[in-house]
Design an enzyme around this catalytic site. Structure first.
Site, PDB file in Angstrom:
ATOM      1  N   ASP A   1      -2.336 -18.455   0.213  1.00  0.00           N
ATOM      2  CA  ASP A   1      -3.350 -19.188  -0.561  1.00  0.00           C
ATOM      3  C   ASP A   1      -3.964 -20.305   0.284  1.00  0.00           C
ATOM      4  O   ASP A   1      -5.186 -20.475   0.343  1.00  0.00           O
ATOM      5  CB  ASP A   1      -2.791 -19.699  -1.903  1.00  0.00           C
TER       6      ASP A   1
ATOM      7  N   LYS B   1       3.767 -15.204   1.893  1.00  0.00           N
ATOM      8  CA  LYS B   1       3.959 -15.893   0.613  1.00  0.00           C
ATOM      9  C   LYS B   1       5.471 -16.117   0.472  1.00  0.00           C
ATOM     10  O   LYS B   1       6.110 -15.694  -0.502  1.00  0.00           O
ATOM     11  CB  LYS B   1       3.369 -15.041  -0.524  1.00  0.00           C
TER      12      LYS B   1
ATOM     13  N   ASP C   1      -6.222  -7.356   4.290  1.00  0.00           N
ATOM     14  CA  ASP C   1      -7.397  -6.733   3.672  1.00  0.00           C
ATOM     15  C   ASP C   1      -8.273  -7.811   3.031  1.00  0.00           C
ATOM     16  O   ASP C   1      -9.487  -7.872   3.256  1.00  0.00           O
ATOM     17  CB  ASP C   1      -6.941  -5.719   2.618  1.00  0.00           C
TER      18      ASP C   1
ATOM     19  N   ASP D   1     -12.084  -9.624   4.663  1.00  0.00           N
ATOM     20  CA  ASP D   1     -13.362  -9.632   3.928  1.00  0.00           C
ATOM     21  C   ASP D   1     -13.835 -11.072   3.710  1.00  0.00           C
ATOM     22  O   ASP D   1     -15.026 -11.377   3.845  1.00  0.00           O
ATOM     23  CB  ASP D   1     -13.223  -8.947   2.550  1.00  0.00           C
TER      24      ASP D   1
ATOM     25  N   TYR E   1       0.823  -1.215   0.000  1.00  0.00           N
ATOM     26  CA  TYR E   1       0.000   0.000   0.000  1.00  0.00           C
ATOM     27  C   TYR E   1       0.857   1.265   0.000  1.00  0.00           C
ATOM     28  O   TYR E   1       0.381   2.336  -0.384  1.00  0.00           O
ATOM     29  CB  TYR E   1      -0.900   0.041   1.234  1.00  0.00           C
TER      30      TYR E   1
END
Ligand code: NAD
Ligand code: IPM
Ligand code: MN
Length: 377
Positions: A233, A200, A257, A261, A154
């Site tokens: 993942d 990751k 983020d 959700d 970000y």
């Protein structure tokens, strides 16, 4: 090492100054209900508050030409806490760079230094039947996402258009990883003693550093906390498959983020999730959801995420009993069968945002301080 327990407390203040940033879309509707809940519990718990309204996001762009005006910044910095609705919407979708409402939100987080975004997700029995997943799998799930909020992709540089494309860069310093990991481990000590760190590391160098730092920190400072690292993942799949395996979930900015959700589907609506952004002098309290343009102006949005954000605000100010009364108000309203459109069996049975908020306020006010139980977080 940062230690939340020794942070200077503001609990002596008898009047808290809240900077109220309603923002766009459903932001004004849901924050109004959060303020109503605060109003319902304040005097019984021995405090007062002011809520001064300030421009933010698209509303600020329209009025002041920028999404995070200097006046708003100063008011937030001088406040005891910031209550934010949401920013953005179709009207500003073609805006770019600093003219996007969302860039104002990032600037607010950076200006206040709130690097730790706490996003609790709980599935109560009352809500398990609203879940798209099997109730026996989700019932009792209780996760706390600890999302890094002022770094990562970000805020990475270089960022921007190139001759033949565009570039965004994920950057984390060791110090940035350490301070958010401390928060995750300390929260786990107050909960079920387990941290899942998401990365990751099989692909990204920055994730390799993340995993190294988190692992070392646990060995050096938190041997009592169990740690495992998962690739993002797999983590996404595991949250859906078996959410009860998680306690604290530690993530970078982007992964948190997305995963939070995703986790909103466990209790059945994004409208349910609150958040607290802390780590600076002043905290920001806002729902996880956005401005929901499809619901704006209809008095139909679920205000629970914002009302529970107000409860987190009270916790952060040291007003734990009042926070508990607000949470009780929400639970009791759900137990009484009230549902907004997102959770109702059909539209006829749904109540409006404001009706739901009034029901919460009444029940929160009725919750006697003597019967309050300790904070959940
Ligand atoms: P959104 O979170 O606004 O909506 C996603 C879906 O969830 C929609 O179907 C919406 O109706 C539903 N929903 C959201 N909040 C709800 C509530 N309280 N009650 C019931 N249903 C609810 O995400 P989006 O549509 O991707 O984004 C819309 C705008 O909001 C964009 O401009 C985006 O950038 C912005 N946004 C802002 C924030 C923030 O201010 N923190 C967060 C996310 C998105
Ligand atoms: C959130 C939002 C924001 C984010 C956007 C609007 C900048 O999605 O608070 O989750 O990505 O952090
Ligand atoms: Mn988001």
């Amino acid at each position: 090492m940062p230690n939340e327990a020794v942070k200077p407390s503001r609990r002596d203040a008898s009047t808290y100054e809240i900077a109220w940033l309603p923002g766009d879309g459903i932001g004004p509707e849901v924050t109004r209900e959060a303020l109503r809940a605060l109003d319902a519990v304040a005097s019984a718990h021995g405090f007062a508050f002011t809520a001064e309204e300030h421009l933010m996001g698209g509303a600020a762009l329209d009025e002041a030409g920028v999404p995070f005006p200097d006046d708003t910044r100063t008011a937030c910095q001088e406040s005891d806490a910031v209550l934010l609705g949401a920013v953005g919407g179709p009207k500003w979708n073609d805006n770019t760079g600093d003219q996007r409402p969302e860039s104002g939100l990032l600037a607010l987080r950076k200006a206040l230094g709130v690097y730790a975004n706490l996003r609790p997700v709980r599935v109560s029995n009352a809500l398990a039947s609203a879940s798209p997943l099997r109730p026996d799998r989700v019932s009792g799930a209780d996760l706390l996402f600890v999302r890094e909020l002022t770094g990562g992709i970000y805020f990475g540089t270089p960022e921007g258009r190139t001759d033949d494309g565009a570039r965004s860069t994920m950057v984390y310093s060791e110090a940035e990883v350490e301070r958010i990991a401390h928060i995750a481990f300390q929260r786990a000590q107050r909960r079920n003693g387990h941290v899942t760190s998401v990365d990751k590391a099989n692909v990204l160098e920055v994730s390799g550093l993340w995993r190294e730092v988190v692992t070392r920190l646990r060995e050096e400072h938190y041997p009592d906390v169990a740690l495992r690292s998962l690739y993002v993942d797999n983590a996404a799949m595991q949250v859906v498959r078996d959410p009860q395996q998680f306690d604290v979930v530690l993530t970078g900015n982007l992964f948190g983020d997305i995963l939070s959700d995703l986790a909103a589907a466990l209790p059945g609506s994004l409208g349910l999730l609150p958040s607290a952004s802390i780590g600076g002098a002043v905290g920001v309290f806002e729902p996880v959801h956005g401005s929901a343009p499809d619901l704006a102006g209809e008095d139909a949005a679920n205000p629970i995420g914002t009302i529970l954000s107000a409860a987190l605000l009270l916790d952060e100010l040291g007003e734990h009993e009042a926070a508990e009364a607000v949470r009780h108000g929400v639970d009791a309203t759900l137990d009484a069968g009230f549902r907004t459109r997102d959770l109702a069996a059909n539209d006829e049975e749904a109540v409006s945002t404001s009706t739901f908020g009034r029901e919460v306020a009444t029940r929160a006010a009725d919750h006697s301080p003597q019967n309050a139980s300790p904070s959940l977080s």
